[in-house]
Design a protein around this motif. Structure first.
Motif, mmCIF file in Angstrom:
data_model
loop_
_atom_site.group_PDB
_atom_site.id
_atom_site.type_symbol
_atom_site.label_atom_id
_atom_site.label_comp_id
_atom_site.label_asym_id
_atom_site.label_seq_id
_atom_site.Cartn_x
_atom_site.Cartn_y
_atom_site.Cartn_z
ATOM 1 N N PRO A 67 0.802 -1.230 0.000
ATOM 2 C CA PRO A 67 0.000 0.000 0.000
ATOM 3 C C PRO A 67 0.833 1.278 0.000
ATOM 4 C CG PRO A 67 -0.892 -1.581 1.578
ATOM 5 C CD PRO A 67 0.411 -2.139 1.092
ATOM 6 N N GLU A 68 1.912 1.315 0.780
ATOM 7 C CA GLU A 68 2.729 2.528 0.853
ATOM 8 C C GLU A 68 3.457 2.775 -0.465
ATOM 9 O OE1 GLU A 68 4.498 5.988 2.578
ATOM 10 O OE2 GLU A 68 2.640 4.859 2.853
ATOM 11 N N ALA A 69 4.028 1.729 -1.050
ATOM 12 C CA ALA A 69 4.677 1.872 -2.357
ATOM 13 C C ALA A 69 3.653 2.284 -3.412
ATOM 14 C CB ALA A 69 5.356 0.568 -2.759
ATOM 15 N N ALA A 70 2.442 1.729 -3.322
ATOM 16 C CA ALA A 70 1.390 2.083 -4.278
ATOM 17 C C ALA A 70 1.040 3.563 -4.184
ATOM 18 C CB ALA A 70 0.151 1.223 -4.042
ATOM 19 N N ARG A 71 0.914 4.076 -2.978
ATOM 20 C CA ARG A 71 0.604 5.504 -2.829
ATOM 21 C C ARG A 71 1.675 6.375 -3.475
ATOM 22 N NH1 ARG A 71 -2.085 3.842 1.956
ATOM 23 N NH2 ARG A 71 -0.130 3.456 3.047
ATOM 24 N N LEU A 72 2.940 6.046 -3.210
ATOM 25 C CA LEU A 72 4.040 6.853 -3.729
ATOM 26 C C LEU A 72 4.107 6.789 -5.257
ATOM 27 C CD1 LEU A 72 6.821 5.904 -1.146
ATOM 28 C CD2 LEU A 72 5.641 8.103 -1.330
ATOM 29 N N ALA A 73 3.887 5.609 -5.818
ATOM 30 C CA ALA A 73 3.997 5.442 -7.266
ATOM 31 C C ALA A 73 2.788 5.977 -8.009
ATOM 32 C CB ALA A 73 4.193 3.965 -7.593
ATOM 33 N N LEU A 74 1.599 5.793 -7.442
ATOM 34 C CA LEU A 74 0.366 6.079 -8.181
ATOM 35 C C LEU A 74 -0.088 7.529 -8.099
ATOM 36 C CD1 LEU A 74 -1.684 2.919 -7.118
ATOM 37 C CD2 LEU A 74 -0.564 3.297 -9.335
ATOM 38 N N TYR A 104 -3.981 9.662 -14.527
ATOM 39 C CA TYR A 104 -2.556 9.421 -14.279
ATOM 40 C C TYR A 104 -2.334 8.281 -13.280
ATOM 41 C CZ TYR A 104 -3.273 12.218 -9.998
ATOM 42 O OH TYR A 104 -3.718 12.695 -8.791
ATOM 43 N N ILE A 105 -3.309 7.997 -12.428
ATOM 44 C CA ILE A 105 -3.156 6.897 -11.470
ATOM 45 C C ILE A 105 -3.018 5.569 -12.215
ATOM 46 C CG2 ILE A 105 -4.326 5.572 -9.658
ATOM 47 C CD1 ILE A 105 -5.454 8.178 -8.583
ATOM 48 N N LEU A 106 -3.892 5.342 -13.188
ATOM 49 C CA LEU A 106 -3.809 4.105 -13.969
ATOM 50 C C LEU A 106 -2.600 4.124 -14.894
ATOM 51 C CD1 LEU A 106 -7.573 3.474 -14.838
ATOM 52 C CD2 LEU A 106 -6.180 2.360 -13.109
ATOM 53 N N GLU A 107 -2.249 5.290 -15.410
ATOM 54 C CA GLU A 107 -1.029 5.393 -16.219
ATOM 55 C C GLU A 107 0.195 4.965 -15.398
ATOM 56 O OE1 GLU A 107 1.887 8.990 -17.079
ATOM 57 O OE2 GLU A 107 -0.012 9.299 -18.124
ATOM 58 N N ASN A 108 0.278 5.456 -14.171
ATOM 59 C CA ASN A 108 1.421 5.114 -13.314
ATOM 60 C C ASN A 108 1.457 3.621 -12.997
ATOM 61 O OD1 ASN A 108 2.189 7.798 -13.302
ATOM 62 N ND2 ASN A 108 1.236 8.255 -11.328
ATOM 63 N N TYR A 109 0.274 3.013 -12.839
ATOM 64 C CA TYR A 109 0.214 1.566 -12.634
ATOM 65 C C TYR A 109 0.839 0.830 -13.822
ATOM 66 C CZ TYR A 109 -1.766 -3.080 -13.322
ATOM 67 O OH TYR A 109 -1.909 -4.418 -13.614
ATOM 68 N N VAL A 110 0.457 1.228 -15.032
ATOM 69 C CA VAL A 110 0.957 0.555 -16.232
ATOM 70 C C VAL A 110 2.464 0.753 -16.381
ATOM 71 C CG1 VAL A 110 0.835 0.464 -18.750
ATOM 72 C CG2 VAL A 110 -1.265 0.722 -17.423
ATOM 73 N N VAL A 111 2.941 1.991 -16.184
ATOM 74 C CA VAL A 111 4.370 2.276 -16.337
ATOM 75 C C VAL A 111 5.181 1.489 -15.317
ATOM 76 C CG1 VAL A 111 6.141 4.072 -16.117
ATOM 77 C CG2 VAL A 111 4.033 4.536 -17.389
ATOM 78 N N ASN A 112 4.708 1.432 -14.077
ATOM 79 C CA ASN A 112 5.435 0.683 -13.054
ATOM 80 C C ASN A 112 5.486 -0.802 -13.405
ATOM 81 O OD1 ASN A 112 6.595 1.169 -10.151
ATOM 82 N ND2 ASN A 112 5.453 -0.748 -10.016
#
Length: 422
Positions: A129-136, A313-321
């Motif tokens: 969850p913490e990594a997800a917040r930072l990345a997304l 951008y949240i879903l974009e960041n998911y895909v890029v990660n």
């Protein structure tokens, strides 16, 4: 000895928040593997209090899938928590014996360490969850940087990629992945249309690899860079028709597949229940496809589309990660289009979660988006039967072709009031 590491900038801010985490990785219910070296350490431990507790909590793997990296595992207690997690949700091994006594799986998570030739890459799985917040939650998208790096001797390396073999396409891995990420981060198109554009590129790349004409890859990238800047070409992608009925059928298959899998993530089960409630599915055995489609379209127009308008951008960041940490596409095996189908299928299923769950909450908040994504990633990365079931569903429905995956990806255009009046 220091190495060069390529890493997303969000990793500079990542620190495990331990007992403050809303879904601790030690209480996720998944199997925590122990390598042979760490297992031997635990067998010889002399700690007066923890010695017996650790030995009682560790179980050998004694079947055909055992290996030095997966030699044993920690038993779970009745709550599906690691039996060495204390009352404060802290690891007893780490607290009392230090990080050097952790298995590589525990020491590394949620970090993903990969190696390309002599350089390293370091990112994080978004099942944390913490990594997800930072990345997304970065509106500017995921940026990368290179810096000096001292590899942690106790961290495991997930993928070790060699790019010097002229007999496969991996000699062009860097330029291909860089361009693929450029496509996903180009905001001239909606994210779903960017993924369709990526599919067209990957389909041509597959043809080149099938011919082993690796010298053509740079020209292909240049061709699609021109197309990415062409308003006419981008408009042709925007004019592709959606197939909502197909997307709804996939949603129903997703719901039904839950019965065949032992899903241990309580938070993800909550999301699946929210998805069913949000689509007004009361009985999994008696589903009216037309009624579900009506609710799906209502949710899409009233809840999902407004959210995406401000937070795509949240879903974009998911895909890029995902592309970065999975080293998309690994061309050494000569099947990058299959990697694309997997990526596109995961995104399509994630979008279905968002549309369904948005109906339960009459909208989507950033916190809810993070929960949906980290539980989704956690389930697919750590529940092989569910992941395989979803991929089988994709293949059984013929979604492993470009035409079908486009139908699964394509968003419905929601006209603004001014456009309707015109």
């Amino acid at each position: 000895m220091e190495k060069i590491v390529l890493t997303p900038k969000y990793m500079n801010s990542f620190v495990c928040i331990g007992s403050e985490c809303e879904d601790n990785c030690c209480s996720a219910g998944w199997q925590i593997s122990i390598d042979k070296k760490t297992y031997q350490k635990y067998k010889n431990i002399k700690h007066p209090e923890l010695g017996k507790e650790i030995k009682d909590s560790v179980k050998r793997i004694k079947n055909g899938v055992t290996s030095d990296s997966k030699y044993a595992y920690f038993k779970m207690n009745e709550y599906k928590h690691c039996s060495l997690l204390n009352e404060n949700k802290m690891c007893s091994v780490h607290l009392n014996l230090g990080e050097d006594m952790l298995s590589p799986v525990c020491a590394t998570f949620p970090r993903i360490q990969n190696q390309i030739d002599n350089e390293f890459e370091l990112s994080a799985t978004l099942s944390c969850p913490e990594a997800a917040r930072l990345a997304l939650l970065n509106p500017g998208g995921i940026d990368f940087e290179k810096k000096d790096y001292e590899p942690n001797k106790n961290w495991s390396t997930k993928i070790n990629l060699k790019t010097q073999n002229i007999d496969n396409g991996n000699t062009k891995f860097h330029v291909v992945r860089e361009f693929a990420i450029d496509i996903v981060q180009s905001r001239l198109l909606s994210l779903s249309d960017r993924l369709i554009f990526l599919g067209l590129f990957m389909n041509k790349l597959q043809e080149i690899l099938d011919r082993k004409s690796y010298h053509e890859i740079n020209d292909l990238i240049q061709e699609y860079q021109i197309k990415l800047a062409s308003e006419q070409y981008l408009n042709s992608i925007q004019l592709i028709h959606d197939n909502i009925s197909l997307q709804v059928e996939t949603t129903i298959g997703l719901v039904k597949a839950r019965k065949k899998s032992d899903i241990s993530s309580v938070k993800y089960l909550e999301c699946l229940d929210d998805l069913m409630n949000g689509l007004n599915i009361r009985d999994e055995n008696h589903i009216d496809n037309q009624k579900v489609m009506d609710v799906y379209l209502f949710n899409y127009k009233n809840y999902y589309a407004p959210f995406i308008a401000g937070y795509e951008y949240i879903l974009e960041n998911y895909v890029v990660n995902y592309m970065f940490e999975s080293m998309f596409p690994n061309m050494a095996v000569g099947d990058p289009f299959k990697d694309y189908i997997k990526l596109a299928s995961l995104f399509a299923m994630l979008k279905l979660h968002f549309v369904g769950i948005s109906g339960e909450y009459k909208g989507i908040s950033q916190n809810l988006a993070v929960k949906i994504i980290y539980t989704f990633v956690r389930t697919f990365e750590h529940n092989l039967s569910y992941k395989n079931g979803m991929m089988e569903l994709i293949e059984e429905n013929g979604f492993n072709t470009l035409a079908h995956i486009v139908s699964l990806l394509k968003d419905r255009k929601i006209l603004k009031r001014t456009e309707i009046l015109l």
